[in-house]
Design an enzyme around this catalytic site. Structure first.
Site, short mmCIF file in Angstrom:
data_model
loop_
_atom_site.label_atom_id
_atom_site.label_comp_id
_atom_site.label_asym_id
_atom_site.label_seq_id
_atom_site.Cartn_x
_atom_site.Cartn_y
_atom_site.Cartn_z
N TYR A 118 0.83 -1.39 -0.05
CA TYR A 118 0.03 -0.01 -0.01
C TYR A 118 0.80 1.38 0.03
O TYR A 118 0.16 2.51 0.05
CB TYR A 118 -0.83 0.08 1.43
CG TYR A 118 -1.98 -0.94 1.08
CD1 TYR A 118 -1.97 -2.23 0.86
CD2 TYR A 118 -3.46 -0.61 1.08
CE1 TYR A 118 -2.84 -3.33 0.90
CE2 TYR A 118 -4.44 -1.24 1.08
CZ TYR A 118 -4.00 -2.70 1.09
OH TYR A 118 -5.39 -3.90 1.02
N LYS A 168 3.93 -14.63 4.62
CA LYS A 168 3.96 -15.65 3.68
C LYS A 168 5.75 -15.55 3.59
O LYS A 168 6.15 -15.42 2.41
CB LYS A 168 3.45 -15.24 2.39
CG LYS A 168 3.57 -15.97 1.39
CD LYS A 168 2.22 -17.22 1.53
CE LYS A 168 2.53 -18.02 0.11
NZ LYS A 168 1.74 -19.13 0.03
N ASP A 170 -2.08 -18.31 3.67
CA ASP A 170 -3.19 -19.02 2.93
C ASP A 170 -3.71 -20.07 3.87
O ASP A 170 -4.99 -20.48 3.73
CB ASP A 170 -2.46 -19.82 1.66
CG ASP A 170 -1.03 -20.21 2.05
OD1 ASP A 170 -0.36 -19.96 2.86
OD2 ASP A 170 -0.56 -20.93 1.01
N ASP A 228 -5.82 -6.57 5.72
CA ASP A 228 -6.92 -6.07 4.88
C ASP A 228 -7.84 -7.41 4.27
O ASP A 228 -9.09 -7.13 4.61
CB ASP A 228 -6.55 -5.34 3.46
CG ASP A 228 -7.62 -4.16 2.98
OD1 ASP A 228 -8.71 -4.29 3.78
OD2 ASP A 228 -7.48 -3.40 1.94
#
Ligand code: NAD
Length: 334
Positions: free
Chosen positions: A124, A171, A204, A228
């Site tokens: 972002y 991740k 995930d 988010d």
């Protein structure tokens, strides 16, 4: 004590849901002087910018704001007002409580966790460019300073709210440097908070686990993008976006806002559920020390939820935004 608070209605259903929470807070008797300013489309039309300087100046002065959602055009037009506000005011923590309520139809019951989303960097940061004509590049920025700050914030929140576990989402198996830095920052912080359990989960796997057993979580800390996405997913578990409040917190400054957007598909129809805005208002009242008034409103909401006929359409009722607001006020009257 009188509180000066900046109020931004925002776009679309923002005008309806913020009118609702303002009416309820005013009815609660909290002594608030609302400093009403415009941001978003209406500000764009009137001032030629969606975020005029006087808006940020008002929040800087008052240190607290209640804000409705602002439309952000996709692919063109002005940049996100939300991202700009968070950066300019250094609102580094986005706090999104996810709680199920009795009487509200939801995929899961007994859910009560808080997502703490890093709010200033990651993908972002807005560092994007074309590489030639046929490729685009977005830069993901993760710094040690911001990562340690948000992880520490999550542990402090856990302590303050008597929550027993912090789950860090990442991740780092793929993005070994950027997410690796975020993960290592969390591991480092966790050593300072041995009274709180710490675990890390890959994003995930976390998505699946949240859908299957959200009751296993208490505080979730994540970089901007995962935070988010997981907060919308989580809102879906407890009855939808109409029920998810949020706060953007910086150093001695806070902007409270619902998680949902301006919902152009239902704007102006008096059907939006103002609950997420009202719950954001409850967070605001607690933040300024008006705990009793906050609890009175929350109690009234919980009672209303038990009677579907008194709810908005998304919760299986038939009341409009204004009528639902009036029901809450009637309930507060006792
Ligand atoms: P959205 O959250 O506005 O709407 C998604 C879906 O949820 C829609 O079907 C909508 O009708 C429904 N919904 C949302 N809030 C609801 C409520 N209170 N009651 C009942 N139903 C509700 O997301 P979107 O459509 O992706 O975004 C619309 C605009 O809002 C975009 O311009 C986006 O950039 C902006 N947005 C702003 C913020 C913010 O200002 N904080 C946050 C998210 C999206």
């Amino acid at each position: 004590m009188m509180h000066n608070i900046t109020l931004i209605y925002g776009d679309g259903i923002g005008k309806e849901v913020i009118a609702s929470v303002k009416k309820i807070i005013d009815y609660s008797g909290a002594d608030i002087n609302w400093d009403i300013v415009e941001a978003g489309y209406s500000a764009q039309e009137r001032y030629g910018t969606p975020l005029p300087d006087h808006v940020t100046d008002s929040i800087k002065k008052n240190r607290i704001a209640l804000k409705g959602p602002v439309t952000t055009p996709i692919g063109k037009g002005f940049r996100s007002v939300n991202v700009a506000l968070r950066k300019q005011l250094n609102l580094f923590a986005n706090v999104r409580p996810i709680k199920s309520y009795d009487g509200v139809d939801s995929i899961h019951k007994n859910v009560d966790f808080v997502i703490v989303r890093e709010n200033t960097e990651d993908l972002y940061s807005g560092v994007e460019h074309m590489v030639g004509e046929d490729a685009a590049e977005s830069i993901k920025i993760i710094t040690r300073k911001a990562s340690e700050r948000i992880c520490r914030f999550a542990f402090e929140l856990a302590r303050k709210e008597n929550r027993k576990k912090v789950t860090l989402v990442h991740k780092a198996n793929i993005m070994k440097l950027s997410d690796g830095l975020f993960l290592n920052s969390g591991i480092k912080c966790s050593k300072e908070y041995e009274d709180i359990q710490f675990e890390e989960v890959i994003v995930d796997a976390m998505s699946m686990k949240l859908v299957q057993s959200p009751q296993d979580y208490s505080v979730i800390v994540a970089p901007n993008l995962y935070g988010d996405i997981l907060s919308d997913l989580s809102a879906g578990l407890i009855g939808g976006l109409g029920l998810a409040p949020g706060a953007n917190i910086g150093e001695n400054i806070a902007v409270f806002e619902p998680v949902h957007g301006s919902a152009p598909d239902i704007a102006g129809k008096n059907i939006a559920n103002p609950t997420s805005a009202i719950l954001s208002g409850i967070m605001l009242l607690k933040y300024i020390g008006e705990v009793n008034r906050a609890e009175t409103i929350e109690k009234a909401l919980k009672e209303i939820f038990k009677d579907r006929a008194k709810c908005t359409e998304d919760l299986g009722g038939s009341l409009g935004t204004r009528e639902f607001t009036q029901e809450i006020i009637n309930q507060m009257k006792g």
